[in-house]
Design an enzyme around this catalytic site. Structure first.
Site, mmCIF file in Angstrom:
data_model
loop_
_atom_site.group_PDB
_atom_site.id
_atom_site.type_symbol
_atom_site.label_atom_id
_atom_site.label_comp_id
_atom_site.label_asym_id
_atom_site.label_seq_id
_atom_site.Cartn_x
_atom_site.Cartn_y
_atom_site.Cartn_z
ATOM 1 N N LYS A 123 -8.164 -1.268 12.362
ATOM 2 C CA LYS A 123 -8.992 -0.529 13.305
ATOM 3 C C LYS A 123 -10.176 -1.343 13.824
ATOM 4 O O LYS A 123 -10.480 -1.321 15.008
ATOM 5 C CB LYS A 123 -9.521 0.754 12.640
ATOM 6 C CG LYS A 123 -8.439 1.742 12.243
ATOM 7 C CD LYS A 123 -9.066 2.959 11.587
ATOM 8 C CE LYS A 123 -8.009 3.954 11.137
ATOM 9 N NZ LYS A 123 -8.624 5.140 10.485
ATOM 10 N N GLU A 133 -12.435 4.899 5.695
ATOM 11 C CA GLU A 133 -12.675 4.018 6.835
ATOM 12 C C GLU A 133 -13.297 4.776 8.003
ATOM 13 O O GLU A 133 -14.154 4.246 8.713
ATOM 14 C CB GLU A 133 -11.361 3.360 7.268
ATOM 15 C CG GLU A 133 -10.870 2.299 6.290
ATOM 16 C CD GLU A 133 -9.733 1.485 6.860
ATOM 17 O OE1 GLU A 133 -9.967 0.749 7.845
ATOM 18 O OE2 GLU A 133 -8.608 1.581 6.340
ATOM 19 N N TYR A 181 4.587 7.567 -7.825
ATOM 20 C CA TYR A 181 3.205 7.299 -7.437
ATOM 21 C C TYR A 181 2.325 8.508 -7.733
ATOM 22 O O TYR A 181 1.207 8.361 -8.261
ATOM 23 C CB TYR A 181 3.150 6.936 -5.952
ATOM 24 C CG TYR A 181 1.775 6.500 -5.490
ATOM 25 C CD1 TYR A 181 1.384 5.166 -5.577
ATOM 26 C CD2 TYR A 181 0.860 7.422 -4.974
ATOM 27 C CE1 TYR A 181 0.123 4.761 -5.165
ATOM 28 C CE2 TYR A 181 -0.394 7.027 -4.558
ATOM 29 C CZ TYR A 181 -0.765 5.703 -4.657
ATOM 30 O OH TYR A 181 -2.017 5.308 -4.263
ATOM 31 N N HIS A 222 -17.574 4.712 9.950
ATOM 32 C CA HIS A 222 -17.979 4.627 11.352
ATOM 33 C C HIS A 222 -19.112 5.597 11.702
ATOM 34 O O HIS A 222 -19.662 5.523 12.805
ATOM 35 C CB HIS A 222 -16.787 4.938 12.264
ATOM 36 C CG HIS A 222 -15.768 3.835 12.332
ATOM 37 N ND1 HIS A 222 -15.924 2.718 13.118
ATOM 38 C CD2 HIS A 222 -14.575 3.677 11.708
ATOM 39 C CE1 HIS A 222 -14.878 1.929 12.990
ATOM 40 N NE2 HIS A 222 -14.039 2.485 12.140
ATOM 41 N N GLY A 239 0.853 -1.174 0.000
ATOM 42 C CA GLY A 239 0.000 0.000 0.000
ATOM 43 C C GLY A 239 0.892 1.227 0.000
ATOM 44 O O GLY A 239 1.740 1.362 0.895
ATOM 45 N N PHE A 240 0.719 2.101 -0.987
ATOM 46 C CA PHE A 240 1.631 3.249 -1.070
ATOM 47 C C PHE A 240 0.876 4.562 -1.206
ATOM 48 O O PHE A 240 1.308 5.486 -1.880
ATOM 49 C CB PHE A 240 2.625 3.066 -2.226
ATOM 50 C CG PHE A 240 3.978 3.670 -1.927
ATOM 51 C CD1 PHE A 240 4.808 3.093 -0.989
ATOM 52 C CD2 PHE A 240 4.407 4.806 -2.581
ATOM 53 C CE1 PHE A 240 6.043 3.639 -0.694
ATOM 54 C CE2 PHE A 240 5.638 5.372 -2.303
ATOM 55 C CZ PHE A 240 6.461 4.782 -1.359
ATOM 56 N N GLY A 241 -0.288 4.610 -0.525
ATOM 57 C CA GLY A 241 -0.997 5.880 -0.417
ATOM 58 C C GLY A 241 -0.354 6.716 0.672
ATOM 59 O O GLY A 241 0.846 6.613 0.934
ATOM 60 N N GLY A 242 -1.163 7.536 1.339
ATOM 61 C CA GLY A 242 -0.617 8.435 2.351
ATOM 62 C C GLY A 242 0.125 7.713 3.452
ATOM 63 O O GLY A 242 1.236 8.101 3.834
ATOM 64 N N ALA A 264 -7.996 6.453 1.781
ATOM 65 C CA ALA A 264 -8.495 5.197 2.339
ATOM 66 C C ALA A 264 -8.797 5.348 3.825
ATOM 67 O O ALA A 264 -9.814 4.841 4.321
ATOM 68 C CB ALA A 264 -7.475 4.087 2.114
ATOM 69 N N THR A 265 -7.925 6.046 4.554
ATOM 70 C CA THR A 265 -8.131 6.241 5.990
ATOM 71 C C THR A 265 -9.408 7.032 6.245
ATOM 72 O O THR A 265 -10.196 6.689 7.147
ATOM 73 C CB THR A 265 -6.929 6.985 6.604
ATOM 74 O OG1 THR A 265 -5.758 6.187 6.428
ATOM 75 C CG2 THR A 265 -7.144 7.231 8.086
#
Length: 333
Positions: free
Chosen positions: A126, A196, A61, A200, A16-19, A192-193
């Protein structure tokens, strides 16, 4: 550096190479005991046994959409994780992957089990339900010779471990309350974070958040002025503290505020542990993180500390699934 020191360096891969993955690569850059040798994203992967140029990977990227474009070691592939596992010599992987759908991390774990690879895996999961899925794979991970460290970010992770230590002052734990504040300058760096986190919120779930386009998320954030207020989250701190014998999961609550438009934290991150001492007194320990430490520092730093601890276990022939509340991280120089 001597040959002996070279052999002691832990070879690390980042999936995974996002933030979060990019932050992990920057955290690794000055480390002497670990070397980033591999990275993968949706479209490709890169492996170089002598170490990666993380800035070149980040630039590729951003400009081209994948580390697979980095010359001469990058490879474009739709099966990047599988191919990297087979082609790279890596001691441990940090899984900076979005758990979307909620079964994804367990699916990745099965991929490693079936590949025959042996080593250490670390995630910053999480959700309680996601950790429960990994618990079902505990015996398979052990049989495969994999040491898997789960929930090893900030929360779960750093704050869970702090709660487990602070609990030693008490004969009975009444409540563990985790409150976090996160500030980021641009939500797109952590897409992505943020997805997620949105999952919630009332009226949302993992599938709905995953299906949202970037434009839909932008409109939603406009409605909230970029602020996400999260309460009574399904957070794996609860199952981790229960597994460690600290308290039942119903005594653990997690919530916080995420500002997706400002790097300054909207509030300080802390964990409060309330319990009864052996003298019969009710007391609360509070452990607060410095506001100057970023989300990336508080997630990736502990993550690599747990990876080092996992490597120590693995070299002693100890395999299976462990949580941040069961194992102490080791400082990485």
């Amino acid at each position: 550096m001597s040959v002996e020191q070279m052999n002691d360096i832990i070879r690390v891969g980042v999936l995974g190479f996002g933030g979060l993955g990019q932050a992990a690569s920057r955290v690794l850059a000055p480390k002497q005991e670990m070397r980033l040798v591999a990275a993968a994203d949706k479209q490709g992967y890169i492996y170089q046994e002598n170490g990666l140029d993380q800035e070149a990977c980040i630039a590729a990227y951003y400009k081209q959409g994948s580390v697979g474009y980095v010359e001469p070691y990058g490879t474009l592939s739709q099966g990047s994780i599988e191919e990297l596992i087979q082609n790279a010599s890596v001691d441990g992987y940090f899984l900076a992957l979005p758990n979307l759908p909620n079964t994804f991390m367990a699916d990745v774990a099965r991929m490693f089990i079936e590949s025959g690879w042996r080593g250490v895996l670390v995630d910053a999961l999480k959700r309680t339900s996601a950790v429960e899925q990994l618990l079902e794979l505990k015996e398979q991970l052990q049989a495969a010779g994999i040491t898997y460290m789960t929930g090893c970010g900030a929360t779960p992770g750093l704050l869970t471990a702090a709660a487990a230590i602070a609990a030693q002052s008490y004969g009975e734990i009444h409540q563990v309350k985790i409150t976090f504040g996160v500030g980021i300058a641009n939500w797109e760096a952590y897409r992505a974070t943020i997805r997620e986190d949105i999952a919630h919120l009332p009226g949302f779930d993992v599938d709905k958040a995953r299906a949202m386009t970037d434009e839909e998320i932008e409109r939603f954030l406009d409605q909230t002025d970029g602020i996400l207020t999260l309460e009574n989250m399904e957070h794996a701190d609860d199952i981790m503290l229960e597994l460690a014998g600290i308290c039942s999961r119903d005594r653990v609550t997690v919530g916080g505020v995420v500002d997706t438009r400002n790097p300054k934290k909207p509030l300080s991150t802390n964990v409060q542990i309330t319990g009864r001492t052996f003298e019969g007194k009710i007391s609360t320990h509070t452990f607060t993180l410095g506001d100057e430490t970023s989300m990336a520092a508080n997630v990736c730093g502990p993550g690599f500390g747990y990876l080092k601890a996992g490597v120590s276990l693995h070299r002693r022939g100890i395999y299976g699934l462990f949580t941040a509340a069961q194992i102490m991280p080791q400082f990485v120089r």
